[in-house]
Design a protein around this motif. Structure first.
Motif, short mmCIF file in Angstrom:
data_model
loop_
_atom_site.label_atom_id
_atom_site.label_comp_id
_atom_site.label_asym_id
_atom_site.label_seq_id
_atom_site.Cartn_x
_atom_site.Cartn_y
_atom_site.Cartn_z
N ASP A 169 8.89 -2.79 -10.12
CA ASP A 169 10.26 -2.08 -9.38
C ASP A 169 9.87 -1.35 -8.11
N VAL A 170 11.10 -1.20 -7.44
CA VAL A 170 10.81 -0.25 -6.25
C VAL A 170 11.67 0.78 -6.10
N SER A 171 11.72 1.90 -6.25
CA SER A 171 12.36 3.14 -6.25
C SER A 171 13.05 3.42 -5.04
N ARG A 173 0.88 -1.26 0.08
CA ARG A 173 0.12 0.15 0.10
C ARG A 173 0.82 1.23 -0.06
N ALA A 174 2.09 1.35 0.74
CA ALA A 174 2.79 2.44 0.79
C ALA A 174 3.68 2.81 -0.54
N LEU A 175 3.43 1.90 -1.36
CA LEU A 175 4.17 2.00 -2.73
C LEU A 175 3.35 3.12 -3.55
N GLY A 176 2.08 3.24 -3.22
CA GLY A 176 1.05 4.18 -3.85
C GLY A 176 0.08 3.64 -4.84
N THR A 235 15.04 -1.63 -2.73
CA THR A 235 14.90 -1.00 -4.06
C THR A 235 15.28 -2.30 -5.14
N TYR A 236 14.68 -2.20 -6.21
CA TYR A 236 14.67 -2.96 -7.16
C TYR A 236 14.47 -2.52 -8.47
N ASN A 237 15.26 -3.07 -9.58
CA ASN A 237 15.26 -2.63 -10.97
C ASN A 237 15.23 -3.87 -11.83
N GLY A 238 14.15 -3.97 -12.52
CA GLY A 238 13.91 -5.66 -13.27
C GLY A 238 14.04 -5.18 -14.58
N ARG A 239 13.96 -6.36 -15.41
CA ARG A 239 13.97 -6.21 -17.12
C ARG A 239 12.83 -6.97 -17.40
N SER A 263 11.12 2.61 -1.44
CA SER A 263 11.72 1.76 -0.68
C SER A 263 11.64 2.37 0.80
N VAL A 264 11.90 4.05 1.23
CA VAL A 264 11.80 4.65 2.31
C VAL A 264 10.52 4.39 2.73
#
Length: 290
Positions: free
Chosen positions: A209-211, A125-128, A222-226, A215-216
């Motif tokens: 992804d998690v920016s 939920r906190a990711l928006g 944090t995560y960046n995928g393809r 993350s905060v």
């Protein structure tokens, strides 16, 4: 996205009466279009079910969701409008055990994580919230009637592509699918199916992804995928007539799927830490054909 796949199961179950009713008919209809002609017009099936599905794709929390749908044949065009998904086969089927060529448009309204109130996990939920995506495209396929159990069972394969036209994720999804269904009697029929999805990088970065800022807020790393192959799915569906046979009247529909999230999607902390790669879906409902 989760709802999309469950609604697709209801569509499959709604198509089964055409084959099942054919088994004992004197002049058996072999397609929705031929069935419509034999009945003196077009045919439509409407249904309403209850689905049990994850809060979001990758979640390990589940919720009950209503699943409405309409499927039919009008003027030789087979169509389905099922909740957030619509498609049509613009090539009329041919009668008898034969090849069936398929092609037509597809549209999906993707509600993935567009409403935080429906998500139990506080980290997700906190990711928006995300905007709703509208994905448009088409598909081609081929099927064969009369392949294994009787002249009325059917095996088909297809591949679809759809692209987000709202720029929510601004990318495309490929989906190959294989379906098999067979009548058991004039009252019952079953189907088996499998599919996979391949997504582009923008899709993965939008939903998985998690920016650093996220993350905060969430506590997830944090995560960046393809992009790449996102998942594979297998499932089964069945329908049983409550009013005589499956050609007309009321029928029960039910079934479920197992989906495995793989590669960079499965490795996302939204899935790996806050949810699970294993996704289960179920539906039970009532339909009426007229």
């Amino acid at each position: 996205m989760i709802a999309k796949n469950l609604l697709g199961l209801v569509a499959l179950a709604a198509m089964l009466p055409v084959a099942a009713a054919a088994q004992d008919a004197a002049t058996p209809p072999a397609s929705a279009a031929e069935l419509a002609e034999e009945m003196g017009g077009d045919t439509v099936t409407i249904g309403l079910g209850v689905g049990y599905m994850p809060d979001y794709e990758g979640s390990d929390d589940y919720q009950f969701t209503p699943v409405p749908g309409v499927i039919g044949s009008v003027g030789g065009v087979n169509f389905q409008v099922l909740g957030n998904r619509a498609s049509a086969d613009l090539i009329p089927n041919q009668p008898g055990p034969t090849w069936d060529f398929q092609a037509g448009p597809i549209g999906v309204v993707n509600f993935m994580r567009s409403n935080r109130s429906g998500i139990d996990d506080p980290r997700v939920r906190a990711l928006g919230d995300l905007d709703t995506a509208i994905e448009l495209g088409g598909y081609v396929g081929i099927g064969k009637t009369g392949v294994i159990t009787s002249p009325y069972d059917k095996l088909s394969v297809s591949v679809s592509y759809r692209h987000d036209v709202t720029n929510t994720h601004g990318s495309g999804i490929w989906q190959p699918t294989i379906n098999y269904f067979t009548p058991l009697s004039t009252k019952a029929a079953v189907a088996l199916f499998g599919s996979a999805e391949r997504v582009e990088t923008k899709y993965l970065r939008t939903y998985f992804d998690v920016s650093p800022t996220q993350s905060v807020a969430s506590g997830l790393p944090t995560y960046n995928g393809r992009g790449g192959w996102k998942s594979w799915t297998v499932g089964a569906m069945g329908t049983y007539s409550l009013t005589g046979n499956l050609l007309k009247g009321f029928k029960l529909i039910g079934g479920g799927t197992y989906r495995k999230l793989i590669n960079d999607v499965g490795d996302s902390p939204i899935v790996r830490d806050a949810g699970t790669r294993n996704q289960w879906l179920g539906v039970l409902g009532l339909a009426y054909t007229f």
